[in-house]
Design a protein around this motif. Structure first.
Motif, mmCIF file in Angstrom:
data_model
loop_
_atom_site.group_PDB
_atom_site.id
_atom_site.type_symbol
_atom_site.label_atom_id
_atom_site.label_comp_id
_atom_site.label_asym_id
_atom_site.label_seq_id
_atom_site.Cartn_x
_atom_site.Cartn_y
_atom_site.Cartn_z
ATOM 1 N N ARG A 180 4.415 14.625 -9.698
ATOM 2 C CA ARG A 180 3.155 15.306 -10.018
ATOM 3 C C ARG A 180 2.277 15.203 -8.779
ATOM 4 O O ARG A 180 1.954 14.092 -8.327
ATOM 5 N N ILE A 181 1.912 16.352 -8.242
ATOM 6 C CA ILE A 181 1.248 16.356 -6.930
ATOM 7 C C ILE A 181 -0.136 16.970 -7.046
ATOM 8 O O ILE A 181 -0.305 18.026 -7.661
ATOM 9 N N ARG A 182 -1.117 16.268 -6.474
ATOM 10 C CA ARG A 182 -2.476 16.815 -6.421
ATOM 11 C C ARG A 182 -2.945 16.745 -4.966
ATOM 12 O O ARG A 182 -2.630 15.772 -4.265
ATOM 13 N N ILE A 183 -3.718 17.727 -4.566
ATOM 14 C CA ILE A 183 -4.270 17.664 -3.207
ATOM 15 C C ILE A 183 -5.778 17.560 -3.341
ATOM 16 O O ILE A 183 -6.415 18.427 -3.947
ATOM 17 N N GLU A 184 -6.333 16.467 -2.843
ATOM 18 C CA GLU A 184 -7.775 16.203 -2.984
ATOM 19 C C GLU A 184 -8.302 15.542 -1.732
ATOM 20 O O GLU A 184 -7.663 14.605 -1.222
ATOM 21 N N SER A 189 0.863 -1.179 0.000
ATOM 22 C CA SER A 189 0.000 0.000 0.000
ATOM 23 C C SER A 189 0.897 1.226 0.000
ATOM 24 O O SER A 189 2.046 1.167 0.458
ATOM 25 N N PHE A 190 0.385 2.302 -0.518
ATOM 26 C CA PHE A 190 1.200 3.513 -0.636
ATOM 27 C C PHE A 190 0.501 4.673 0.059
ATOM 28 O O PHE A 190 0.754 5.815 -0.239
ATOM 29 N N ILE A 204 -2.708 14.158 -0.078
ATOM 30 C CA ILE A 204 -1.758 14.565 -1.109
ATOM 31 C C ILE A 204 -1.465 13.310 -1.916
ATOM 32 O O ILE A 204 -1.043 12.294 -1.364
ATOM 33 N N ASP A 205 -1.710 13.414 -3.194
ATOM 34 C CA ASP A 205 -1.485 12.281 -4.103
ATOM 35 C C ASP A 205 -0.320 12.633 -4.990
ATOM 36 O O ASP A 205 -0.315 13.696 -5.600
ATOM 37 N N ALA A 206 0.658 11.763 -5.071
ATOM 38 C CA ALA A 206 1.795 12.091 -5.937
ATOM 39 C C ALA A 206 2.197 10.895 -6.759
ATOM 40 O O ALA A 206 2.124 9.747 -6.301
ATOM 41 N N PHE A 230 8.667 3.635 -5.493
ATOM 42 C CA PHE A 230 7.521 3.031 -6.190
ATOM 43 C C PHE A 230 6.830 3.983 -7.170
ATOM 44 O O PHE A 230 5.915 3.581 -7.874
ATOM 45 N N GLY A 231 7.245 5.254 -7.144
ATOM 46 C CA GLY A 231 6.642 6.207 -8.079
ATOM 47 C C GLY A 231 5.256 6.651 -7.676
ATOM 48 O O GLY A 231 4.553 7.289 -8.459
ATOM 49 N N ARG A 232 4.829 6.322 -6.482
ATOM 50 C CA ARG A 232 3.520 6.817 -6.029
ATOM 51 C C ARG A 232 3.446 6.883 -4.513
ATOM 52 O O ARG A 232 4.078 6.084 -3.813
ATOM 53 N N ALA A 233 2.665 7.820 -4.044
ATOM 54 C CA ALA A 233 2.455 7.976 -2.605
ATOM 55 C C ALA A 233 1.176 8.770 -2.393
ATOM 56 O O ALA A 233 0.835 9.641 -3.199
ATOM 57 N N ARG A 234 0.470 8.399 -1.330
ATOM 58 C CA ARG A 234 -0.750 9.132 -0.977
ATOM 59 C C ARG A 234 -0.709 9.320 0.538
ATOM 60 O O ARG A 234 -0.695 8.344 1.292
#
Ligand code: UD1
Length: 417
Positions: A136-140, A80-81, A144-146, A105-109
């Motif tokens: 690439r970062i989004r906040i939703e 899980s990330f 924070i999703d990257a 892993f190229g992803r994190a939340r």
């Protein structure tokens, strides 16, 4: 929820052994996420924050076991990330998972950490640094999703030498393509410690401990073994305990080299301090001298010692000022110290402390880790009984503090409720 009952006043005498540094251990635990194997940490304090970080890692699928101060972390399988709100809200350092997850892993939340009892604590510098490396970062929805296929080295210039941002960018950069330079990096010993551990795993890092850190990315970080440095804030807190009680404490297993500003300040308050190799002897004065203290980034006076020094100054002969330049709102201990009869007036990030000859025991409430230790210090010096509510804050950062203080002669006990 546990409370402490403290009966004062007392004069602490004896020796105390300092544990591993919480603020060094948490980044090291997160850094284990960079490796596909088992990292081993020694001199690990069994704190509430250690357990919270283990829980966070377990949520990613990582296996961590702690016993006798040894922590083994096997991050070969990560499933899980996501660092969930339930954990991040209890420990902001959960944000340290961000850089390593993204790099490997190229992803994190990660849930957005909120403010603290003592004010806002932004993470914009972490995010800007990671974005500079290509995330690439989004906040939703409070998260924070990257994502990033592959991070690329970059120049990251921090507007403030943030410990957390330096840690996160450094952990991400070790696996990025090419060279990253962090300008205005934090210089705290815990940063240098992280660099040393990562280097043991094959990372190429130079300049830690200075304001410019250079990192050349490598393809993989091998599992590392590392002994955690002594906790400079725990050592400083016991030094302050000697000062406020007019006691005499041998502080063992510490690194006085990390405590320059604290030692200078306590000497200015009248304490006699002799520093040796891995130890420090502190004798408190008959009456504390007033002093002016300003917190600053390392090697300045640590904001994590601001509440404790204010407790000491509350019984000084004369008027002192305490200025917090790192966290200007970090004053939740002021009204609680006033409950002991301390005379403290706050204006913005400045507190004016008019010393009183004696404090009186009172019911008080702990609000964060370091504020809680300041309340214990005041209670040790105060006449009569003090009840300190919500000591779970102190358990986050101090291992069995009541037992350590009890062995020095304090009358302190933990009670339920
Ligand atoms: C770390 C320590 C904490 C200590 C603090 C300052 C850990 C786990 N925690 O916290 O005990 O009190 O260093 O020594 O090691 N800032 C921003 N934007 C950011 C990040 C920080 O503006 O993205 C500001 C903060 O508001 C603060 C200053 O930078 O004014 C320093 O904060 P920082 O060094 O990041 O503290 P932490 O890493 O959160």
């Amino acid at each position: 929820m546990d409370s402490f009952l403290v009966t004062g006043p007392c004069r602490l005498e004896g020796s105390v052994r300092i544990g591993g540094a919480k603020n060094a251990m948490l980044p090291l635990m997160a850094a284990s996420l960079l490796t596909a194997g088992t990292c081993e940490l020694e001199n690990v304090p069994d704190l509430r924050d250690t357990r919270t970080m283990m829980q966070l890692l377990a949520g990613f699928g990582v296996r961590a076991t702690l016993g006798d101060g040894r922590l083994a972390i096997d991050a070969s399988r990560v499933e899980s990330f996501e660092a969930p709100y339930e954990i991040v809200r209890t420990m902001r350092a959960s944000i340290y998972a961000f850089g390593p997850l993204l790099a490997r892993f190229g992803r994190a939340r990660v849930s957005m950490p909120g403010g603290c009892a003592w004010g806002p604590r932004p993470i914009d510098l972490h995010l800007r640094g990671l974005a500079a490396l290509g995330a690439r970062i989004r906040i939703e929805h409070g998260y924070i999703d990257a994502t990033a296929e592959r991070l690329r080295g970059a120049e990251v210039s921090l507007t403030i030498p943030s410990v957390g941002a330096t840690v996160n960018v450094m952990m991400a950069a070790v696996l990025a393509d090419g060279r990253t330079v962090i300008e205005n990096a934090a210089r705290e010993p815990e940063i240098a410690e992280l660099a040393r551990a990562l280097r043991a795993g094959g990372a190429r890092i130079e300049g830690e401990g200075t304001s410019r850190i250079e990192i050349d990315g490598v393809a993989a970080i091998a599992p590392f073994s590392h002994r955690v440095i002594p906790d400079r804030i725990e050592a400083g807190t016991f030094a302050a305990a000697a000062a406020i009680t007019g006691g005499r404490i041998e502080i063992e297993g510490c690194d006085p080299g990390h405590l320059g500003a604290v030692v200078d300040t306590l000497r200015g308050c009248g304490a006699e301090i002799v520093c040796g190799s891995g130890r420090m002897a502190v004798a408190g004065p008959g009456r504390v001298k007033a002093s002016n203290v300003e917190t600053g980034f390392y090697p300045g006076f640590p904001t994590d010692m601001q509440a404790q020094i204010m407790a000491v100054l509350s019984i000084a002969d004369g008027t002192s000022t305490v200025v917090d330049r790192v966290y200007p709102d970090r004053f939740t201990h002021v009204p609680e110290l006033c409950r002991f009869g301390a005379r403290i007036a706050r204006d913005g990030n400045v507190a004016v402390v008019t010393g009183v000859p004696r404090l009186e025991g009172a019911p008080v409430m702990a609000t964060d880790i370091r504020a809680s230790s300041a309340l214990i210090l005041a209670a040790l010096a105060a006449d009569g009984e003090t009840k300190i509510l919500r000591v779970y804050h102190i358990d986050r950062g101090y291992e069995r503090i009541e037992e350590k203080l009890g062995r020095l002669g304090a009358r302190i006990r933990r009670v339920a409720g």
